[in-house]
Design a protein around this motif. Structure first.
Motif, PDB file in Angstrom:
ATOM      1  N   ARG A 156       0.843  -1.195   0.000  1.00 18.72           N
ATOM      2  CA  ARG A 156       0.000   0.000   0.000  1.00 18.72           C
ATOM      3  C   ARG A 156       0.875   1.241   0.000  1.00 18.72           C
ATOM      4  O   ARG A 156       1.854   1.344   0.725  1.00 18.72           O
ATOM      5  N   SER A 157       0.522   2.216  -0.804  1.00 22.03           N
ATOM      6  CA  SER A 157       1.331   3.411  -0.975  1.00 22.03           C
ATOM      7  C   SER A 157       1.060   4.440   0.107  1.00 22.03           C
ATOM      8  O   SER A 157       0.007   4.452   0.742  1.00 22.03           O
ATOM      9  N   ILE A 158       2.037   5.296   0.308  1.00 25.62           N
ATOM     10  CA  ILE A 158       1.853   6.501   1.101  1.00 25.62           C
ATOM     11  C   ILE A 158       1.424   7.592   0.132  1.00 25.62           C
ATOM     12  O   ILE A 158       2.099   7.834  -0.860  1.00 25.62           O
ATOM     13  N   ASP A 159       0.321   8.262   0.392  1.00 26.27           N
ATOM     14  CA  ASP A 159      -0.140   9.338  -0.463  1.00 26.27           C
ATOM     15  C   ASP A 159      -0.069  10.651   0.300  1.00 26.27           C
ATOM     16  O   ASP A 159      -0.725  10.828   1.313  1.00 26.27           O
ATOM     17  N   SER A 160       0.738  11.545  -0.181  1.00 25.17           N
ATOM     18  CA  SER A 160       0.903  12.830   0.493  1.00 25.17           C
ATOM     19  C   SER A 160       1.459  13.815  -0.509  1.00 25.17           C
ATOM     20  O   SER A 160       2.407  13.517  -1.222  1.00 25.17           O
ATOM     21  N   ALA A 161       0.850  14.994  -0.574  1.00 29.04           N
ATOM     22  CA  ALA A 161       1.315  16.047  -1.476  1.00 29.04           C
ATOM     23  C   ALA A 161       1.410  15.556  -2.919  1.00 29.04           C
ATOM     24  O   ALA A 161       2.291  15.958  -3.670  1.00 29.04           O
ATOM     25  N   GLY A 162       0.493  14.657  -3.316  1.00 32.34           N
ATOM     26  CA  GLY A 162       0.488  14.166  -4.683  1.00 32.34           C
ATOM     27  C   GLY A 162       1.559  13.155  -4.982  1.00 32.34           C
ATOM     28  O   GLY A 162       1.765  12.780  -6.132  1.00 32.34           O
ATOM     29  N   ALA A 188       1.649  22.947 -10.601  1.00 35.25           N
ATOM     30  CA  ALA A 188       0.221  23.259 -10.729  1.00 35.25           C
ATOM     31  C   ALA A 188      -0.425  23.488  -9.367  1.00 35.25           C
ATOM     32  O   ALA A 188      -1.184  24.435  -9.170  1.00 35.25           O
ATOM     33  N   SER A 189      -0.115  22.617  -8.410  1.00 32.56           N
ATOM     34  CA  SER A 189      -0.743  22.713  -7.087  1.00 32.56           C
ATOM     35  C   SER A 189       0.117  23.448  -6.077  1.00 32.56           C
ATOM     36  O   SER A 189      -0.370  23.869  -5.031  1.00 32.56           O
ATOM     37  N   GLY A 190       1.414  23.557  -6.390  1.00 30.87           N
ATOM     38  CA  GLY A 190       2.341  24.150  -5.438  1.00 30.87           C
ATOM     39  C   GLY A 190       2.770  23.198  -4.346  1.00 30.87           C
ATOM     40  O   GLY A 190       3.505  23.588  -3.421  1.00 30.87           O
ATOM     41  N   ALA A 191       2.330  21.940  -4.418  1.00 32.29           N
ATOM     42  CA  ALA A 191       2.659  20.955  -3.380  1.00 32.29           C
ATOM     43  C   ALA A 191       4.138  20.592  -3.441  1.00 32.29           C
ATOM     44  O   ALA A 191       4.688  20.324  -4.519  1.00 32.29           O
ATOM     45  N   ARG A 192       4.765  20.566  -2.258  1.00 26.55           N
ATOM     46  CA  ARG A 192       6.173  20.203  -2.137  1.00 26.55           C
ATOM     47  C   ARG A 192       6.304  19.046  -1.147  1.00 26.55           C
ATOM     48  O   ARG A 192       5.537  18.947  -0.195  1.00 26.55           O
ATOM     49  N   GLN A 193       7.294  18.229  -1.370  1.00 24.74           N
ATOM     50  CA  GLN A 193       7.575  17.154  -0.413  1.00 24.74           C
ATOM     51  C   GLN A 193       9.044  16.775  -0.491  1.00 24.74           C
ATOM     52  O   GLN A 193       9.618  16.716  -1.574  1.00 24.74           O
ATOM     53  N   ARG A 194       9.619  16.544   0.681  1.00 28.31           N
ATOM     54  CA  ARG A 194      10.964  15.955   0.727  1.00 28.31           C
ATOM     55  C   ARG A 194      10.823  14.527   1.252  1.00 28.31           C
ATOM     56  O   ARG A 194      10.377  14.305   2.374  1.00 28.31           O
ATOM     57  N   THR A 195      11.217  13.588   0.413  1.00 29.30           N
ATOM     58  CA  THR A 195      11.172  12.168   0.763  1.00 29.30           C
ATOM     59  C   THR A 195      12.600  11.659   0.904  1.00 29.30           C
ATOM     60  O   THR A 195      13.445  11.919   0.034  1.00 29.30           O
ATOM     61  N   VAL A 196      12.877  10.962   1.995  1.00 24.03           N
ATOM     62  CA  VAL A 196      14.212  10.409   2.233  1.00 24.03           C
ATOM     63  C   VAL A 196      14.117   8.891   2.231  1.00 24.03           C
ATOM     64  O   VAL A 196      13.297   8.308   2.947  1.00 24.03           O
ATOM     65  N   ARG A 223       9.390  20.268 -10.717  1.00 19.20           N
ATOM     66  CA  ARG A 223      10.828  20.332 -10.460  1.00 19.20           C
ATOM     67  C   ARG A 223      11.137  19.217  -9.465  1.00 19.20           C
ATOM     68  O   ARG A 223      10.561  19.179  -8.372  1.00 19.20           O
ATOM     69  N   VAL A 224      12.026  18.315  -9.865  1.00 20.05           N
ATOM     70  CA  VAL A 224      12.421  17.203  -9.010  1.00 20.05           C
ATOM     71  C   VAL A 224      13.944  17.183  -8.949  1.00 20.05           C
ATOM     72  O   VAL A 224      14.617  17.176  -9.988  1.00 20.05           O
ATOM     73  N   ARG A 225      14.469  17.188  -7.752  1.00 23.77           N
ATOM     74  CA  ARG A 225      15.921  17.123  -7.573  1.00 23.77           C
ATOM     75  C   ARG A 225      16.226  16.170  -6.432  1.00 23.77           C
ATOM     76  O   ARG A 225      15.368  15.875  -5.585  1.00 23.77           O
ATOM     77  N   LEU A 226      17.456  15.675  -6.413  1.00 30.89           N
ATOM     78  CA  LEU A 226      17.851  14.723  -5.379  1.00 30.89           C
ATOM     79  C   LEU A 226      19.281  14.991  -4.937  1.00 30.89           C
ATOM     80  O   LEU A 226      20.076  15.624  -5.649  1.00 30.89           O
ATOM     81  N   ARG A 227      19.571  14.475  -3.761  1.00 33.27           N
ATOM     82  CA  ARG A 227      20.907  14.643  -3.193  1.00 33.27           C
ATOM     83  C   ARG A 227      21.284  13.364  -2.452  1.00 33.27           C
ATOM     84  O   ARG A 227      20.480  12.802  -1.714  1.00 33.27           O
ATOM     85  N   LEU A 228      22.510  12.903  -2.680  1.00 33.88           N
ATOM     86  CA  LEU A 228      23.031  11.722  -1.992  1.00 33.88           C
ATOM     87  C   LEU A 228      23.844  12.164  -0.776  1.00 33.88           C
ATOM     88  O   LEU A 228      24.626  13.113  -0.854  1.00 33.88           O
ATOM     89  N   GLN A 229      23.662  11.448   0.321  1.00 33.55           N
ATOM     90  CA  GLN A 229      24.451  11.681   1.527  1.00 33.55           C
ATOM     91  C   GLN A 229      25.083  10.371   1.964  1.00 33.55           C
ATOM     92  O   GLN A 229      24.527   9.294   1.749  1.00 33.55           O
ATOM     93  N   ARG A 230      26.244  10.465   2.589  1.00 35.62           N
ATOM     94  CA  ARG A 230      26.957   9.251   3.020  1.00 35.62           C
ATOM     95  C   ARG A 230      26.102   8.437   3.991  1.00 35.62           C
ATOM     96  O   ARG A 230      25.578   8.964   4.961  1.00 35.62           O
ATOM     97  N   ILE A 276      15.012  13.373  -1.758  1.00 38.79           N
ATOM     98  CA  ILE A 276      14.340  13.717  -3.010  1.00 38.79           C
ATOM     99  C   ILE A 276      13.334  14.841  -2.747  1.00 38.79           C
ATOM    100  O   ILE A 276      12.420  14.684  -1.929  1.00 38.79           O
ATOM    101  N   ASP A 277      13.509  15.962  -3.422  1.00 41.59           N
ATOM    102  CA  ASP A 277      12.576  17.088  -3.340  1.00 41.59           C
ATOM    103  C   ASP A 277      11.687  17.092  -4.574  1.00 41.59           C
ATOM    104  O   ASP A 277      12.194  17.090  -5.707  1.00 41.59           O
TER     105      ASP A 277
END
Length: 494
Positions: free
Chosen positions: A13-19, A187-195, A162-169, A181-182
């Motif tokens: 089952r998925s997590i649904d948040s900010a689209g 369209a909606s202005g929804a933002r989410q940072r997923t780690v 706009r989707v961007r990502l960053r790797l950390q040790r 992952i940002d």
């Protein structure tokens, strides 16, 4: 192109948040087969890892289905690799065969190591045809995009997203990373940072800096391999490693260490070099350390070449003139004929030695030949330094060995008379305390955590710890367990 092959279970089952939704195609109901999909539009997704199932996880699926890519790939903009263990990248050949056309994003060290792992996987599971292997490796290397740590990389930036990502040790193995992952829906202005944590390493591990928590996350997908236990500290584990070898020296026997070719082998060599360097006993100074794995030897060479990514302690040893991955007592076994001679010599003579050989869970590889010859001889010892998944020979030896039981290897029943020890402190995984700290040390903790990569008890135990901390700290934090549709029912089954 969609690859709807096989009859594998539906994703969690998925997590649904900010689209944004997250689904799992491995690594949710067990420890292996890591594959996580972040969907931020019906026609746009990212994939984090695509690994093979092993042990009991593989037994749940038939031999064909366990390798298949059963999800759409035409909407995947990028594959992000957290690290190069086979249970995180082993389905890469199947992913490309299913029609995936995008880039493979990973850290700079992982870009060096990944082709070696894939080449070995191809030889074992696909073909020995050198031309075919070279053609596939060329395809993989063409797709590889090596990213520096702590640097944002833009995947897409257009009128929709706009989707961007960053790797950390991550401190798990050389090149390992957790992924931030940002996502922005214009369209909606929804933002989410997923780690996505990938596999997190334990603090004070040899060679690698400890992972540092991200500043913030909205949603965290967190591993829980050791979510129900604590590791020994480094002083204790080094003392136990020395004690295990001391017993073998006294018994005129060898210590067999099943180890993964990448990560664990290099950490053990680092520790063994230290013990030999500090030894006053002449028997230690003459002790042979044998790496019987051509792949591990190749990885060790690349590890040496990737010194800039070692930690401060390792660099201090180098400055003092020591060579922690290349010392006088270290021997490597290359050819199969040399391997057979080494097994026979040690089994017959009982000459004290430490043998590090793959595979880490004794599911195959050269370590099986040592175990078949030596497990029934009480002079020898088997030392486990890493996680043994349920359903693997390693788990059986670990569980039944201390009781005088037996294990089946290559269809042969082997009585276990050798001493069997386990040192948890050398695990490349963070333990319960470390995983909890990874969450607690975020300046802005997530609102949602999904636990993956662990058996049911490990997930439930870690969930209880996180829930208790969140309640005490006053954080509104929802923890779910991937692969379990009904949390209350899962708790009743424990």
């Amino acid at each position: 192109m969609n690859a709807a092959l096989g009859n594998s279970p539906a994703p969690s089952r998925s997590i649904d948040s900010a689209g944004v939704s997250i689904s799992h195609h491995g690594g949710d109901e067990g420890v292996t087969g890591s594959c996580h999909r972040l969907q931020f539009a019906p026609d746009r997704a990212l994939l984090v890892d695509c690994g093979l199932f092993q042990g009991q996880d593989a037994d749940r699926l038939d031999s064909l289905t366990q390798h298949q890519v059963t999800f759409p790939v035409d909407d995947v903009l990028a594959l992000i690799v957290t690290h190069v263990h086979i249970d995180h990248i082993g389905r890469l050949p199947y992913l490309l065969a299913a029609g995936y056309q995008g880039p493979i994003l990973c850290s700079v060290p992982s870009a060096r190591l990944l082709p070696l792992v894939i080449e070995d996987a191809l030889k074992i599971g696909f073909t020995h045809d050198r031309a075919l292997i070279e053609r596939f490796l060329a395809e993989v290397e063409q797709r590889l995009v090596a990213l520096e740590y702590a640097t944002w990389h833009t995947v897409i930036d257009d009128a929709r997203h706009r989707v961007r990502l960053r790797l950390q040790r991550a401190g798990h193995i050389l090149g390992s990373a957790y992924v931030e992952i940002d996502t922005l829906d214009r369209a909606s202005g929804a933002r989410q940072r997923t780690v996505f944590s990938g596999d997190l390493g334990a603090p004070h591990a040899p060679l690698l800096p400890a992972p540092k928590s991200p500043y913030r996350a909205d949603v965290l997908v967190l591993e829980s391999t050791y979510g129900d236990r604590r590791h020994e500290d480094r002083t204790t584990r080094r003392a136990r490693l020395k004690a295990a070898i001391d017993r073998a020296l006294d018994n005129q026997g060898s210590v067999i260490i099943p180890a993964f070719s990448i990560g664990r082998t290099q950490e053990l060599l680092y520790e063994l070099e230290s013990l030999i360097h500090q030894a006053v006993d002449e028997s230690w100074r003459d002790l042979e350390i044998i790496v019987d794995s051509p792949l591990a030897a190749r990885f060790t060479q690349v590890y040496r070449e990737l010194k800039p990514w070692w930690d401060a302690e390792a660099h201090q040893r180098l400055r003092s003139g020591r060579h922690p991955l290349s010392f006088d007592n270290l021997y490597t076994v290359d050819s199969h004929a040399e391997h057979e001679r080494t097994v026979d010599y040690l089994a017959r003579t009982g000459r004290p030695a430490v043998v590090i050989a793959a595979s880490g869970m004794a599911t195959g590889g050269r370590v099986v030949n040592y175990l078949k010859r030596m497990l029934s001889d009480e002079r020898h010892a088997v030392l486990f330094t890493g996680y043994q998944a349920a359903g693997t020979p390693g788990r059986d030896i670990q569980h039944y060995g201390p009781r005088g039981g037996w294990v089946e290897l290559d269809g042969e029943r082997i009585t276990i008379r050798a001493r069997v020890d386990t040192i948890g402190g050398y695990s490349a995984h963070a333990d319960q305390h470390d995983l909890l700290n990874f969450v607690k040390r975020m300046r802005k903790p997530p609102r949602e955590i999904r636990l993956v990569h662990g058996d049911s008890h490990a997930k439930q135990s870690l969930k209880a710890k996180i829930d208790a901390w969140a309640a005490e700290a006053g954080h509104a934090l929802h923890v779910t367990i991937a692969g379990v549709a009904n949390q209350d029912q899962a708790a009743k089954q424990e």
